[in-house]
Design a protein around this motif. Structure first.
Motif, PDB file in Angstrom:
ATOM      1  N   CYS A 188       0.840  -1.190   0.000  1.00 21.53           N
ATOM      2  CA  CYS A 188       0.000   0.000   0.000  1.00 21.53           C
ATOM      3  C   CYS A 188       0.878   1.243   0.000  1.00 21.53           C
ATOM      4  O   CYS A 188       1.864   1.315   0.753  1.00 21.53           O
ATOM      5  CB  CYS A 188      -0.905  -0.022   1.233  1.00 21.53           C
ATOM      6  N   PRO A 189       0.564   2.268  -0.810  1.00 19.82           N
ATOM      7  CA  PRO A 189       1.372   3.496  -0.803  1.00 19.82           C
ATOM      8  C   PRO A 189       1.252   4.216   0.531  1.00 19.82           C
ATOM      9  O   PRO A 189       0.222   4.170   1.204  1.00 19.82           O
ATOM     10  CB  PRO A 189       0.779   4.319  -1.953  1.00 19.82           C
ATOM     11  N   THR A 190       2.299   4.898   0.918  1.00 20.27           N
ATOM     12  CA  THR A 190       2.367   5.502   2.252  1.00 20.27           C
ATOM     13  C   THR A 190       1.325   6.592   2.472  1.00 20.27           C
ATOM     14  O   THR A 190       0.912   6.829   3.610  1.00 20.27           O
ATOM     15  CB  THR A 190       3.765   6.093   2.491  1.00 20.27           C
ATOM     16  N   ASP A 191       0.838   7.246   1.392  1.00 19.56           N
ATOM     17  CA  ASP A 191      -0.085   8.359   1.577  1.00 19.56           C
ATOM     18  C   ASP A 191      -1.501   7.916   1.952  1.00 19.56           C
ATOM     19  O   ASP A 191      -2.302   8.739   2.397  1.00 19.56           O
ATOM     20  CB  ASP A 191      -0.133   9.245   0.319  1.00 19.56           C
ATOM     21  N   VAL A 192      -1.811   6.617   1.817  1.00 17.35           N
ATOM     22  CA  VAL A 192      -3.138   6.138   2.228  1.00 17.35           C
ATOM     23  C   VAL A 192      -3.047   4.965   3.202  1.00 17.35           C
ATOM     24  O   VAL A 192      -4.059   4.370   3.555  1.00 17.35           O
ATOM     25  CB  VAL A 192      -4.003   5.730   1.010  1.00 17.35           C
ATOM     26  N   VAL A 193      -1.842   4.652   3.653  1.00 15.79           N
ATOM     27  CA  VAL A 193      -1.670   3.471   4.491  1.00 15.79           C
ATOM     28  C   VAL A 193      -2.451   3.579   5.796  1.00 15.79           C
ATOM     29  O   VAL A 193      -2.870   2.568   6.371  1.00 15.79           O
ATOM     30  CB  VAL A 193      -0.170   3.223   4.757  1.00 15.79           C
ATOM     31  N   ASP A 194      -2.718   4.808   6.272  1.00 21.70           N
ATOM     32  CA  ASP A 194      -3.458   4.977   7.516  1.00 21.70           C
ATOM     33  C   ASP A 194      -4.964   4.875   7.315  1.00 21.70           C
ATOM     34  O   ASP A 194      -5.729   4.958   8.277  1.00 21.70           O
ATOM     35  CB  ASP A 194      -3.116   6.318   8.165  1.00 21.70           C
ATOM     36  N   ARG A 195      -5.411   4.656   6.072  1.00 17.09           N
ATOM     37  CA  ARG A 195      -6.846   4.566   5.784  1.00 17.09           C
ATOM     38  C   ARG A 195      -7.274   3.154   5.398  1.00 17.09           C
ATOM     39  O   ARG A 195      -8.436   2.924   5.077  1.00 17.09           O
ATOM     40  CB  ARG A 195      -7.214   5.550   4.666  1.00 17.09           C
ATOM     41  N   VAL A 196      -6.346   2.226   5.418  1.00 19.80           N
ATOM     42  CA  VAL A 196      -6.659   0.836   5.094  1.00 19.80           C
ATOM     43  C   VAL A 196      -6.049  -0.071   6.153  1.00 19.80           C
ATOM     44  O   VAL A 196      -5.107   0.311   6.850  1.00 19.80           O
ATOM     45  CB  VAL A 196      -6.140   0.429   3.699  1.00 19.80           C
ATOM     46  N   ASP A 197      -6.602  -1.252   6.267  1.00 16.10           N
ATOM     47  CA  ASP A 197      -6.052  -2.255   7.186  1.00 16.10           C
ATOM     48  C   ASP A 197      -5.901  -3.553   6.416  1.00 16.10           C
ATOM     49  O   ASP A 197      -6.887  -4.178   6.030  1.00 16.10           O
ATOM     50  CB  ASP A 197      -6.995  -2.443   8.377  1.00 16.10           C
ATOM     51  N   THR A 198      -4.664  -3.930   6.149  1.00 13.51           N
ATOM     52  CA  THR A 198      -4.390  -5.154   5.396  1.00 13.51           C
ATOM     53  C   THR A 198      -4.230  -6.366   6.295  1.00 13.51           C
ATOM     54  O   THR A 198      -3.939  -7.460   5.814  1.00 13.51           O
ATOM     55  CB  THR A 198      -3.121  -4.988   4.541  1.00 13.51           C
ATOM     56  N   GLY A 199      -4.416  -6.176   7.606  1.00  9.09           N
ATOM     57  CA  GLY A 199      -4.304  -7.297   8.514  1.00  9.09           C
ATOM     58  C   GLY A 199      -2.851  -7.680   8.750  1.00  9.09           C
ATOM     59  O   GLY A 199      -1.925  -7.083   8.196  1.00  9.09           O
ATOM     60  N   PRO A 200      -2.635  -8.691   9.562  1.00  7.62           N
ATOM     61  CA  PRO A 200      -1.265  -9.133   9.841  1.00  7.62           C
ATOM     62  C   PRO A 200      -0.619  -9.736   8.606  1.00  7.62           C
ATOM     63  O   PRO A 200      -1.281 -10.381   7.786  1.00  7.62           O
ATOM     64  CB  PRO A 200      -1.458 -10.181  10.941  1.00  7.62           C
ATOM     65  N   ALA A 201       0.685  -9.545   8.476  1.00  8.97           N
ATOM     66  CA  ALA A 201       1.396 -10.092   7.323  1.00  8.97           C
ATOM     67  C   ALA A 201       1.244 -11.597   7.238  1.00  8.97           C
ATOM     68  O   ALA A 201       1.279 -12.168   6.136  1.00  8.97           O
ATOM     69  CB  ALA A 201       2.868  -9.698   7.380  1.00  8.97           C
ATOM     70  N   ALA A 202       1.061 -12.244   8.353  1.00  8.25           N
ATOM     71  CA  ALA A 202       0.905 -13.704   8.354  1.00  8.25           C
ATOM     72  C   ALA A 202      -0.356 -14.158   7.633  1.00  8.25           C
ATOM     73  O   ALA A 202      -0.501 -15.340   7.309  1.00  8.25           O
ATOM     74  CB  ALA A 202       0.886 -14.229   9.792  1.00  8.25           C
ATOM     75  N   SER A 203      -1.277 -13.244   7.336  1.00 14.12           N
ATOM     76  CA  SER A 203      -2.499 -13.612   6.619  1.00 14.12           C
ATOM     77  C   SER A 203      -2.309 -13.638   5.115  1.00 14.12           C
ATOM     78  O   SER A 203      -3.198 -14.112   4.392  1.00 14.12           O
ATOM     79  CB  SER A 203      -3.637 -12.648   6.972  1.00 14.12           C
ATOM     80  N   TRP A 204      -1.166 -13.118   4.627  1.00 14.73           N
ATOM     81  CA  TRP A 204      -0.970 -13.091   3.175  1.00 14.73           C
ATOM     82  C   TRP A 204       0.456 -13.408   2.732  1.00 14.73           C
ATOM     83  O   TRP A 204       0.677 -13.794   1.585  1.00 14.73           O
ATOM     84  CB  TRP A 204      -1.376 -11.734   2.587  1.00 14.73           C
ATOM     85  N   ASP A 205       1.433 -13.274   3.594  1.00 11.45           N
ATOM     86  CA  ASP A 205       2.830 -13.384   3.183  1.00 11.45           C
ATOM     87  C   ASP A 205       3.356 -14.797   3.409  1.00 11.45           C
ATOM     88  O   ASP A 205       3.599 -15.210   4.544  1.00 11.45           O
ATOM     89  CB  ASP A 205       3.663 -12.383   3.975  1.00 11.45           C
ATOM     90  N   ALA A 206       3.556 -15.540   2.326  1.00 10.93           N
ATOM     91  CA  ALA A 206       4.002 -16.929   2.432  1.00 10.93           C
ATOM     92  C   ALA A 206       5.434 -17.047   2.909  1.00 10.93           C
ATOM     93  O   ALA A 206       5.883 -18.141   3.258  1.00 10.93           O
ATOM     94  CB  ALA A 206       3.850 -17.645   1.080  1.00 10.93           C
ATOM     95  N   HIS A 207       6.181 -15.936   2.930  1.00 10.53           N
ATOM     96  CA  HIS A 207       7.513 -15.988   3.522  1.00 10.53           C
ATOM     97  C   HIS A 207       7.429 -16.400   4.991  1.00 10.53           C
ATOM     98  O   HIS A 207       8.383 -16.937   5.551  1.00 10.53           O
ATOM     99  CB  HIS A 207       8.198 -14.625   3.434  1.00 10.53           C
ATOM    100  N   ARG A 208       6.280 -16.129   5.632  1.00 10.78           N
ATOM    101  CA  ARG A 208       6.143 -16.371   7.060  1.00 10.78           C
ATOM    102  C   ARG A 208       6.077 -17.859   7.397  1.00 10.78           C
ATOM    103  O   ARG A 208       6.403 -18.249   8.505  1.00 10.78           O
ATOM    104  CB  ARG A 208       4.887 -15.656   7.591  1.00 10.78           C
TER     105      ARG A 208
END
Length: 293
Positions: A36-56
Protein backbone atom coordinates in the motif's frame (compact mmCIF):
# COMPACT_ATOMS: atom_id res chain seq x y z
CA UNK A 1 -27.62 -2.97 5.87
CA UNK A 2 -25.74 -3.68 2.69
CA UNK A 3 -22.13 -4.83 3.03
CA UNK A 4 -20.09 -3.69 0.04
CA UNK A 5 -16.96 -5.52 -1.05
CA UNK A 6 -14.74 -4.85 -4.06
CA UNK A 7 -12.74 -7.51 -5.85
CA UNK A 8 -9.77 -6.18 -7.80
CA UNK A 9 -6.49 -7.35 -9.29
CA UNK A 10 -4.49 -4.16 -8.82
CA UNK A 11 -1.39 -5.31 -10.77
CA UNK A 12 0.94 -4.15 -7.98
CA UNK A 13 0.10 -0.52 -8.75
CA UNK A 14 -0.31 2.30 -6.22
CA UNK A 15 -3.14 4.27 -7.84
CA UNK A 16 -5.81 1.56 -7.24
CA UNK A 17 -5.26 1.80 -3.47
CA UNK A 18 -6.09 5.49 -3.61
CA UNK A 19 -9.22 4.78 -5.63
CA UNK A 20 -10.30 2.09 -3.19
CA UNK A 21 -10.32 4.41 -0.18
CA UNK A 22 -12.54 6.85 -2.07
CA UNK A 23 -15.17 4.25 -2.97
CA UNK A 24 -16.84 4.07 0.44
CA UNK A 25 -16.84 0.28 0.47
CA UNK A 26 -16.35 -1.93 3.51
CA UNK A 27 -13.67 -4.37 2.36
CA UNK A 28 -11.63 -5.38 -0.66
CA UNK A 29 -10.40 -8.69 -2.01
CA UNK A 30 -7.19 -7.88 -3.83
CA UNK A 31 -4.86 -9.83 -6.07
CA UNK A 32 -1.32 -8.90 -7.12
CA UNK A 33 -1.56 -6.42 -4.27
CA UNK A 34 2.03 -5.41 -3.60
CA UNK A 35 2.43 -2.75 -0.89
CA UNK A 36 0.00 0.00 0.00
CA UNK A 37 1.37 3.50 -0.80
CA UNK A 38 2.37 5.50 2.25
CA UNK A 39 -0.09 8.36 1.58
CA UNK A 40 -3.14 6.14 2.23
CA UNK A 41 -1.67 3.47 4.49
CA UNK A 42 -3.46 4.98 7.52
CA UNK A 43 -6.85 4.57 5.78
CA UNK A 44 -6.66 0.84 5.09
CA UNK A 45 -6.05 -2.25 7.19
CA UNK A 46 -4.39 -5.15 5.40
CA UNK A 47 -4.30 -7.30 8.51
CA UNK A 48 -1.26 -9.13 9.84
CA UNK A 49 1.40 -10.09 7.32
CA UNK A 50 0.90 -13.70 8.35
CA UNK A 51 -2.50 -13.61 6.62
CA UNK A 52 -0.97 -13.09 3.17
CA UNK A 53 2.83 -13.38 3.18
CA UNK A 54 4.00 -16.93 2.43
CA UNK A 55 7.51 -15.99 3.52
CA UNK A 56 6.14 -16.37 7.06
CA UNK A 57 5.43 -20.10 6.79
CA UNK A 58 7.74 -21.34 4.04
CA UNK A 59 11.17 -22.74 4.73
CA UNK A 60 14.27 -21.25 3.13
CA UNK A 61 14.33 -23.70 0.21
CA UNK A 62 14.00 -20.80 -2.25
CA UNK A 63 17.05 -18.88 -1.01
CA UNK A 64 19.64 -18.52 -3.74
CA UNK A 65 17.08 -19.19 -6.50
CA UNK A 66 15.20 -15.88 -6.34
CA UNK A 67 15.66 -12.62 -4.42
CA UNK A 68 12.21 -13.14 -2.90
CA UNK A 69 9.63 -15.90 -2.84
CA UNK A 70 6.77 -13.80 -4.23
CA UNK A 71 5.54 -10.21 -4.13
CA UNK A 72 2.11 -10.18 -5.78
CA UNK A 73 -0.04 -11.35 -2.89
CA UNK A 74 -3.74 -11.94 -2.53
CA UNK A 75 -4.99 -9.80 0.36
CA UNK A 76 -8.17 -9.08 2.29
CA UNK A 77 -8.36 -5.37 3.16
CA UNK A 78 -10.64 -3.64 5.67
CA UNK A 79 -11.82 -0.23 4.47
CA UNK A 80 -14.55 0.87 6.90
CA UNK A 81 -15.64 0.64 10.53
CA UNK A 82 -19.00 -0.80 9.50
CA UNK A 83 -17.46 -4.26 9.62
CA UNK A 84 -15.04 -6.14 11.80
CA UNK A 85 -12.47 -8.32 10.05
CA UNK A 86 -10.67 -11.30 11.55
CA UNK A 87 -7.88 -12.51 9.29
CA UNK A 88 -6.85 -16.16 9.07
CA UNK A 89 -3.13 -16.71 9.52
CA UNK A 90 -1.58 -18.80 6.76
CA UNK A 91 0.23 -22.00 7.68
CA UNK A 92 1.72 -24.80 5.60
CA UNK A 93 -0.72 -27.44 4.24
CA UNK A 94 -1.09 -29.42 7.46
CA UNK A 95 -4.07 -31.63 8.21
CA UNK A 96 -5.43 -29.81 11.25
CA UNK A 97 -5.39 -26.07 11.94
CA UNK A 98 -6.38 -23.73 14.75
CA UNK A 99 -9.47 -21.52 14.62
CA UNK A 100 -7.47 -18.53 13.40
CA UNK A 101 -5.48 -20.37 10.71
CA UNK A 102 -5.87 -21.55 7.13
CA UNK A 103 -3.70 -24.24 5.56
CA UNK A 104 -2.32 -22.99 2.25
CA UNK A 105 -0.94 -25.14 -0.55
CA UNK A 106 -0.02 -22.44 -3.07
CA UNK A 107 2.29 -19.43 -2.87
CA UNK A 108 0.50 -16.11 -3.23
CA UNK A 109 -2.78 -17.70 -4.34
CA UNK A 110 -5.19 -17.07 -1.47
CA UNK A 111 -6.04 -14.91 1.53
CA UNK A 112 -9.02 -15.44 3.82
CA UNK A 113 -10.79 -13.62 6.62
CA UNK A 114 -14.05 -13.54 8.56
CA UNK A 115 -16.09 -10.38 7.94
CA UNK A 116 -18.64 -9.40 10.58
CA UNK A 117 -21.07 -6.62 9.63
CA UNK A 118 -22.50 -4.63 12.53
CA UNK A 119 -26.01 -6.03 12.18
CA UNK A 120 -25.64 -9.25 10.23
CA UNK A 121 -24.24 -12.75 10.51
CA UNK A 122 -20.53 -13.00 9.74
CA UNK A 123 -19.27 -14.63 6.56
CA UNK A 124 -15.92 -15.90 5.32
CA UNK A 125 -14.29 -14.06 2.41
CA UNK A 126 -11.59 -15.52 0.20
CA UNK A 127 -9.42 -13.58 -2.24
CA UNK A 128 -8.27 -15.91 -5.03
CA UNK A 129 -5.37 -15.49 -7.44
CA UNK A 130 -4.78 -18.39 -9.84
CA UNK A 131 -1.25 -17.45 -10.77
CA UNK A 132 0.34 -18.93 -13.87
CA UNK A 133 2.55 -22.00 -13.39
CA UNK A 134 5.17 -23.04 -15.93
CA UNK A 135 5.10 -26.58 -17.35
CA UNK A 136 7.82 -28.92 -16.14
CA UNK A 137 11.00 -28.68 -18.28
CA UNK A 138 10.62 -32.33 -19.26
CA UNK A 139 7.46 -31.51 -21.23
CA UNK A 140 9.28 -29.23 -23.69
CA UNK A 141 5.98 -27.36 -23.81
CA UNK A 142 5.50 -24.38 -26.11
CA UNK A 143 2.92 -22.85 -23.76
CA UNK A 144 5.11 -20.04 -22.50
CA UNK A 145 2.42 -18.64 -20.23
CA UNK A 146 2.01 -22.01 -18.55
CA UNK A 147 -1.29 -23.00 -16.95
CA UNK A 148 -3.53 -21.47 -14.29
CA UNK A 149 -5.90 -24.33 -13.47
CA UNK A 150 -3.28 -25.94 -11.22
CA UNK A 151 -3.29 -22.85 -8.99
CA UNK A 152 -7.09 -22.66 -9.15
CA UNK A 153 -7.46 -26.21 -7.91
CA UNK A 154 -5.05 -25.57 -5.06
CA UNK A 155 -7.20 -22.60 -4.08
CA UNK A 156 -10.34 -24.72 -4.18
CA UNK A 157 -8.71 -27.36 -2.01
CA UNK A 158 -7.72 -24.73 0.53
CA UNK A 159 -11.08 -22.96 0.73
CA UNK A 160 -12.95 -26.28 0.88
CA UNK A 161 -11.70 -26.57 4.46
CA UNK A 162 -14.41 -24.02 5.35
CA UNK A 163 -17.07 -26.42 4.10
CA UNK A 164 -17.74 -28.98 6.82
CA UNK A 165 -21.12 -30.28 5.67
CA UNK A 166 -22.96 -31.16 2.48
CA UNK A 167 -25.73 -28.84 3.69
CA UNK A 168 -24.82 -25.43 2.21
CA UNK A 169 -26.89 -23.68 4.87
CA UNK A 170 -24.16 -24.49 7.39
CA UNK A 171 -21.65 -22.09 5.87
CA UNK A 172 -21.50 -18.55 4.49
CA UNK A 173 -18.63 -18.05 2.06
CA UNK A 174 -17.87 -15.35 -0.47
CA UNK A 175 -14.95 -16.15 -2.80
CA UNK A 176 -13.76 -13.88 -5.60
CA UNK A 177 -10.69 -13.21 -7.64
CA UNK A 178 -8.63 -13.50 -10.77
CA UNK A 179 -8.75 -17.14 -11.88
CA UNK A 180 -7.07 -16.59 -15.26
CA UNK A 181 -9.67 -18.89 -16.81
CA UNK A 182 -12.44 -18.45 -19.38
CA UNK A 183 -15.93 -19.36 -18.26
CA UNK A 184 -17.69 -21.28 -21.03
CA UNK A 185 -14.68 -21.45 -23.35
CA UNK A 186 -15.21 -23.59 -26.44
CA UNK A 187 -12.71 -26.27 -27.38
CA UNK A 188 -11.33 -24.15 -30.24
CA UNK A 189 -10.30 -21.35 -27.89
CA UNK A 190 -6.60 -20.75 -28.53
CA UNK A 191 -5.94 -18.77 -25.36
CA UNK A 192 -6.82 -21.38 -22.75
CA UNK A 193 -7.07 -25.11 -22.16
CA UNK A 194 -10.86 -25.18 -22.30
CA UNK A 195 -11.44 -28.66 -20.89
CA UNK A 196 -9.19 -27.90 -17.93
CA UNK A 197 -10.84 -24.52 -17.35
CA UNK A 198 -14.24 -26.20 -17.14
CA UNK A 199 -13.08 -28.40 -14.27
CA UNK A 200 -12.50 -25.31 -12.11
CA UNK A 201 -16.12 -24.17 -12.34
CA UNK A 202 -17.46 -27.71 -12.06
CA UNK A 203 -15.54 -28.29 -8.85
CA UNK A 204 -16.71 -25.02 -7.30
CA UNK A 205 -20.29 -26.04 -8.06
CA UNK A 206 -19.71 -29.48 -6.52
CA UNK A 207 -18.67 -27.77 -3.29
CA UNK A 208 -21.92 -25.81 -3.19
CA UNK A 209 -20.34 -22.54 -4.29
CA UNK A 210 -22.69 -20.82 -6.72
CA UNK A 211 -21.24 -19.06 -9.74
CA UNK A 212 -22.37 -15.41 -9.60
CA UNK A 213 -20.47 -14.14 -12.62
CA UNK A 214 -20.56 -11.26 -13.03
CA UNK A 215 -22.59 -11.95 -16.15
CA UNK A 216 -24.53 -9.73 -18.55
CA UNK A 217 -26.87 -7.97 -18.66
CA UNK A 218 -26.97 -6.88 -14.99
CA UNK A 219 -23.32 -7.70 -14.36
CA UNK A 220 -21.67 -5.28 -16.77
CA UNK A 221 -21.05 -4.45 -20.40
CA UNK A 222 -20.26 -7.20 -22.89
CA UNK A 223 -17.54 -7.18 -25.52
CA UNK A 224 -18.68 -6.42 -29.06
CA UNK A 225 -18.03 -8.44 -31.12
CA UNK A 226 -18.02 -11.65 -29.10
CA UNK A 227 -14.41 -12.76 -28.66
CA UNK A 228 -13.39 -15.93 -30.52
CA UNK A 229 -13.41 -19.11 -28.48
CA UNK A 230 -16.68 -18.32 -26.68
CA UNK A 231 -20.22 -19.42 -27.58
CA UNK A 232 -22.43 -16.92 -29.41
CA UNK A 233 -24.77 -16.73 -26.41
CA UNK A 234 -22.03 -16.08 -23.84
CA UNK A 235 -22.92 -13.68 -21.05
CA UNK A 236 -19.29 -13.08 -20.08
CA UNK A 237 -18.28 -9.49 -19.37
CA UNK A 238 -14.69 -8.39 -20.02
CA UNK A 239 -12.68 -7.70 -16.85
CA UNK A 240 -9.16 -7.50 -18.30
CA UNK A 241 -7.37 -5.74 -21.14
CA UNK A 242 -4.00 -6.75 -22.55
CA UNK A 243 -0.79 -4.73 -22.52
CA UNK A 244 -0.92 -1.83 -24.94
CA UNK A 245 -4.73 -1.72 -24.90
CA UNK A 246 -7.24 0.48 -23.11
CA UNK A 247 -10.44 -0.46 -21.23
CA UNK A 248 -12.58 0.08 -24.32
CA UNK A 249 -10.70 -2.77 -26.03
CA UNK A 250 -11.16 -5.25 -23.18
CA UNK A 251 -12.54 -8.55 -24.46
CA UNK A 252 -12.09 -11.37 -21.97
CA UNK A 253 -13.34 -12.17 -18.49
CA UNK A 254 -10.79 -13.51 -16.02
CA UNK A 255 -12.36 -12.45 -12.70
CA UNK A 256 -15.26 -14.21 -11.00
CA UNK A 257 -17.37 -14.31 -7.84
CA UNK A 258 -18.83 -17.31 -6.01
CA UNK A 259 -20.96 -17.61 -2.88
CA UNK A 260 -22.17 -20.59 -0.92
CA UNK A 261 -25.55 -21.89 -1.98
CA UNK A 262 -28.35 -20.11 -0.15
CA UNK A 263 -26.14 -17.24 0.95
CA UNK A 264 -25.69 -16.44 -2.75
CA UNK A 265 -29.30 -15.23 -2.91
CA UNK A 266 -28.29 -12.22 -0.79
CA UNK A 267 -25.36 -11.29 -3.04
CA UNK A 268 -25.33 -9.11 -6.16
CA UNK A 269 -22.27 -8.53 -8.33
CA UNK A 270 -21.40 -6.11 -11.11
CA UNK A 271 -18.24 -5.50 -13.08
CA UNK A 272 -17.38 -1.80 -13.20
CA UNK A 273 -16.11 -2.30 -16.73
CA UNK A 274 -17.25 0.69 -18.75
CA UNK A 275 -14.31 2.87 -19.85
CA UNK A 276 -15.28 5.70 -17.50
CA UNK A 277 -15.50 3.53 -14.37
CA UNK A 278 -12.78 0.94 -15.07
CA UNK A 279 -10.10 2.21 -12.70
CA UNK A 280 -6.31 2.33 -12.86
CA UNK A 281 -5.46 -1.37 -13.27
CA UNK A 282 -5.56 -3.68 -16.27
CA UNK A 283 -8.37 -5.52 -14.45
CA UNK A 284 -11.61 -3.73 -13.67
CA UNK A 285 -13.22 -3.59 -10.24
CA UNK A 286 -16.04 -5.95 -9.35
CA UNK A 287 -18.56 -4.57 -6.88
CA UNK A 288 -20.10 -7.19 -4.58
CA UNK A 289 -23.06 -6.26 -2.39
CA UNK A 290 -24.42 -8.50 0.37
CA UNK A 291 -27.90 -7.57 1.56
CA UNK A 292 -28.76 -8.46 5.16
CA UNK A 293 -31.83 -10.63 5.56
Amino acid sequence: MVTRVVNWNVAKRHAPWRELVEMGVDAALLQEAGNCPTDVVDRVDTGPAASWDAHRWNSDWWHGRWPRLFDRWAKVVKLSNRVDVEWFKQVSPIGRVSDDEIAVSGIGTIAAARVAPASAEPFVVVSMYARWLSPHPSTHSKRGTGYSDGSAHRIISDLSAFIGSTDPATHRILAAGDLNTFYGATDDNRLVLAARDRTVFERMNALGLEFLGPQAPEGGLQADPTPPGLPADTRNVPTFYAAGQKPGAAANQLDYVFASRGFHEQVKVRALNSPDEWGSSDHCRILIESQDE
